[in-house]
Scaffold this active site. Structure first.
Site, PDB file in Angstrom:
ATOM      1  N   CYS A   1      -0.666   3.566  11.307  1.00 24.30           N
ATOM      2  CA  CYS A   1      -0.490   4.832  12.026  1.00 24.30           C
ATOM      3  C   CYS A   1      -1.672   5.031  12.974  1.00 24.30           C
ATOM      4  O   CYS A   1      -2.180   6.137  13.137  1.00 24.30           O
ATOM      5  CB  CYS A   1      -0.350   6.007  11.062  1.00 24.30           C
ATOM      6  SG  CYS A   1      -1.714   6.205   9.899  1.00 24.30           S
TER       7      CYS A   1
ATOM      8  N   ASP B   1       1.997  -1.539   5.058  1.00 27.10           N
ATOM      9  CA  ASP B   1       1.604  -0.380   5.860  1.00 27.10           C
ATOM     10  C   ASP B   1       0.107  -0.215   5.631  1.00 27.10           C
ATOM     11  O   ASP B   1      -0.323   0.475   4.710  1.00 27.10           O
ATOM     12  CB  ASP B   1       2.390   0.858   5.428  1.00 27.10           C
ATOM     13  CG  ASP B   1       2.146   2.040   6.340  1.00 27.10           C
ATOM     14  OD1 ASP B   1       2.195   1.857   7.571  1.00 27.10           O
ATOM     15  OD2 ASP B   1       1.881   3.144   5.831  1.00 27.10           O
TER      16      ASP B   1
ATOM     17  N   ALA C   1       1.301   4.412  -1.875  1.00 25.77           N
ATOM     18  CA  ALA C   1       1.159   5.866  -2.058  1.00 25.77           C
ATOM     19  C   ALA C   1       1.164   6.577  -0.697  1.00 25.77           C
ATOM     20  O   ALA C   1       0.695   6.014   0.294  1.00 25.77           O
ATOM     21  CB  ALA C   1      -0.125   6.180  -2.815  1.00 25.77           C
TER      22      ALA C   1
ATOM     23  N   GLU D   1      -0.659   0.316  -5.273  1.00 24.21           N
ATOM     24  CA  GLU D   1      -1.578   1.286  -4.683  1.00 24.21           C
ATOM     25  C   GLU D   1      -2.984   1.036  -5.209  1.00 24.21           C
ATOM     26  O   GLU D   1      -3.200   0.965  -6.419  1.00 24.21           O
ATOM     27  CB  GLU D   1      -1.143   2.715  -5.008  1.00 24.21           C
ATOM     28  CG  GLU D   1      -2.092   3.785  -4.506  1.00 24.21           C
ATOM     29  CD  GLU D   1      -2.418   3.664  -3.021  1.00 24.21           C
ATOM     30  OE1 GLU D   1      -3.608   3.820  -2.664  1.00 24.21           O
ATOM     31  OE2 GLU D   1      -1.493   3.409  -2.222  1.00 24.21           O
TER      32      GLU D   1
ATOM     33  N   GLY E   1       4.329   7.301  -1.489  1.00 21.36           N
ATOM     34  CA  GLY E   1       5.651   6.877  -1.921  1.00 21.36           C
ATOM     35  C   GLY E   1       6.769   7.101  -0.931  1.00 21.36           C
ATOM     36  O   GLY E   1       7.928   6.794  -1.222  1.00 21.36           O
TER      37      GLY E   1
ATOM     38  N   ALA F   1       0.879  -1.183   0.000  1.00 21.94           N
ATOM     39  CA  ALA F   1       0.000   0.000   0.000  1.00 21.94           C
ATOM     40  C   ALA F   1       0.907   1.221   0.000  1.00 21.94           C
ATOM     41  O   ALA F   1       1.169   1.812   1.036  1.00 21.94           O
ATOM     42  CB  ALA F   1      -0.920  -0.014   1.220  1.00 21.94           C
TER      43      ALA F   1
END
Length: 475
Positions: free
Chosen positions: A247, A194, A127, A149, A129, A125
């Site tokens: 996150c 991620d 983007a 992506e 970048g 995943a």
């Protein structure tokens, strides 16, 4: 003025349950209201760390090292009249503006994984970048990265950042990451997942991150994360390394996702303890050996990182019937290979990298990483490698992407621009330069190639791509 954060009651309840004993809820709320420290990562594909530190000193930038990333720094500038993103150094791809915590997953990956020359990695995943370019900088041209992506609108941003940073060994795909387990079973030496998440750790950057928060949304996204993690493990080679990161802060999207897959596939993977990743990492280490970074610990965003190693036992993967169009690139003939190699040698004194192969696509010549070729027919790829040039009846027109990515190899026919000339270049304007020369010329600024021009009587005709032109130039 920063918008106050609206903390949902249920969110606060869950945070109180998950907060470590050495942290307080009041401290968590307080740090979430504080602005983020600006941080950057030096792009060592284009500049050495030593050279960048010297450049930063000249610019009077104050840099504080980020402990988990050798090339990462918190940055302070006395003069912020020009945004970081509009500086010449950023436009030339010498650094990437990246939040400090988001450098953790790639640092963890290369802490656990020794890259070989022919390795193949997946950023599931990828983007915009930041992590893909960090992976590429760690590889330094070795191996290949499949940068996937799912969001169509973000694929273009991903590709633009890969090109700005001079990444030559990436193949971009546009799929839901859950397909890799079946379409590319046990193909990757290492994988970064991620995962999409509820974003609870990003409140300092995005105070509105909780506006649509709900327990139902957390549940739904944790189900997706489990599916993506299962697929990633299926796509990983035995003994390969997988980094699972988010996150967000809740255990439902972090520890519990991993536990669910461990229950579904007993003994399929083992945890790699990350306690030795950097100094003071023990603050954020969980009992399992994961990193659960609360924003108070390192004055950063919140983040979660787990490192897993796939055991030798294969995870069952259902067979599928693939229907794929033929690979869009064709292997260049020996004559074509010699012709494009001669163009770069005679025009710029460059020898093309030996661990890449020349392919063509219509009239375009491309440089593709050899490590990628074994999977070129496994699925559809949006873009692979680096466009070198376009062929015309009387020769080649070198691509902007090639001259900037391979600028360090340019040995002749390159001129250094003055600040005003570089300013005009980024504005897309031609540059006054009395001459009687012909053909293409590489243009550099501050010692780094930033693009191409074409000699025309008394000027250099600007070849900067229109989509990159900025009206303000370096202003």
């Amino acid at each position: 003025m920063t918008k106050p954060i609206n903390f949902p009651a249920k969110f606060i309840e869950r945070i109180e349950e998950d907060l470590p004993s050495d942290l307080s809820l009041a401290g968590f709320k307080a740090v979430c209201q504080q602005p983020m420290r600006r941080s950057i990562r030096v792009n060592t594909l284009k500049i050495s760390l030593e050279a960048f530190l010297s450049l930063a000193k000249t610019n009077q930038w104050q840099l504080e090292p980020i402990p988990w990333c050798e090339t990462g720094f918190w940055i302070t500038r006395e003069d912020e009249s020009l945004s970081l993103g509009n500086t010449a150094e950023h436009q030339a791809g010498l650094f990437y503006i990246q939040e400090a915590s988001s450098m953790l997953p790639v640092s963890a990956l290369f802490h656990c994984f020794q890259a070989e020359e022919d390795c193949l990695l997946l950023d599931a995943a990828s983007a915009p970048g930041s992590k893909t370019t960090q992976m590429a900088a760690m590889l330094q041209g070795k191996g290949a990265i499949v940068a996937n992506e799912f969001s169509a609108s973000r694929v273009k941003v991903l590709s633009a950042n890969l090109l700005r940073c001079g990444v030559t060994n990436a193949a971009v795909t546009h799929f839901s990451a859950e397909i890799f387990g079946t379409w590319m079973s046990e193909q990757f030496d290492a994988i970064l997942l991620d995962a999409p998440c509820s974003g609870e750790g990003t409140l300092r950057k995005d105070p509105q991150a909780l506006d649509n928060w709900s327990e139902q949304h957390v549940y739904e996204i944790s189900q997706l994360q489990s599916t993506l993690l299962e697929s990633a493990l299926q796509a990983l080679k035995p003994n390969g390394v997988l980094i699972y990161s988010t996150c967000t802060l809740n255990q439902q999207e972090n520890q519990q996702v991993i536990s669910r897959i461990a229950t579904q596939y007993p003994d399929s993977f083992s945890t790699i303890n990350l306690e030795q990743l950097f100094e003071h990492s023990h603050k954020a280490i969980t009992k399992e050996g994961y990193l659960h970074v609360w924003p108070q610990y390192y004055d950063s965003e919140g983040f979660f990182v787990a490192a897993l190693r796939k055991n030798a036992a294969t995870i069952d993967t259902p067979a599928i019937n693939k229907r794929i169009k033929p690979f869009a690139y064709q292997t260049a003939t020996k004559k074509q290979q010699a012709s494009i190699a001669q163009h770069f040698k005679s025009q710029f004194g460059m020898t093309l990298p030996s661990d890449y192969s020349i392919f063509t696509k219509a009239n375009d010549y491309w440089l593709l990483p050899n490590s990628f070729l074994r999977v070129k027919d496994e699925m559809r790829f949006e873009r692979v490698g680096l466009k070198l040039a376009e062929e015309f009846k009387h020769g080649f027109r070198t691509s902007h992407d090639a001259i900037t990515a391979l600028g360090h190899l340019v040995a002749k026919n390159c001129i250094e621009l003055e600040p005003e000339q570089a300013h005009h270049f980024y504005q897309g304007k031609d540059i006054v330069y009395p001459n009687n020369n012909k053909g293409e010329v590489a243009l550099s600024y501050q010692g780094y190639v930033i693009g191409l021009g074409k000699w025309v009587r008394n000027k250099i005709k600007n070849s900067y791509p229109r989509e990159l032109v900025k009206d303000k130039g370096l202003g």
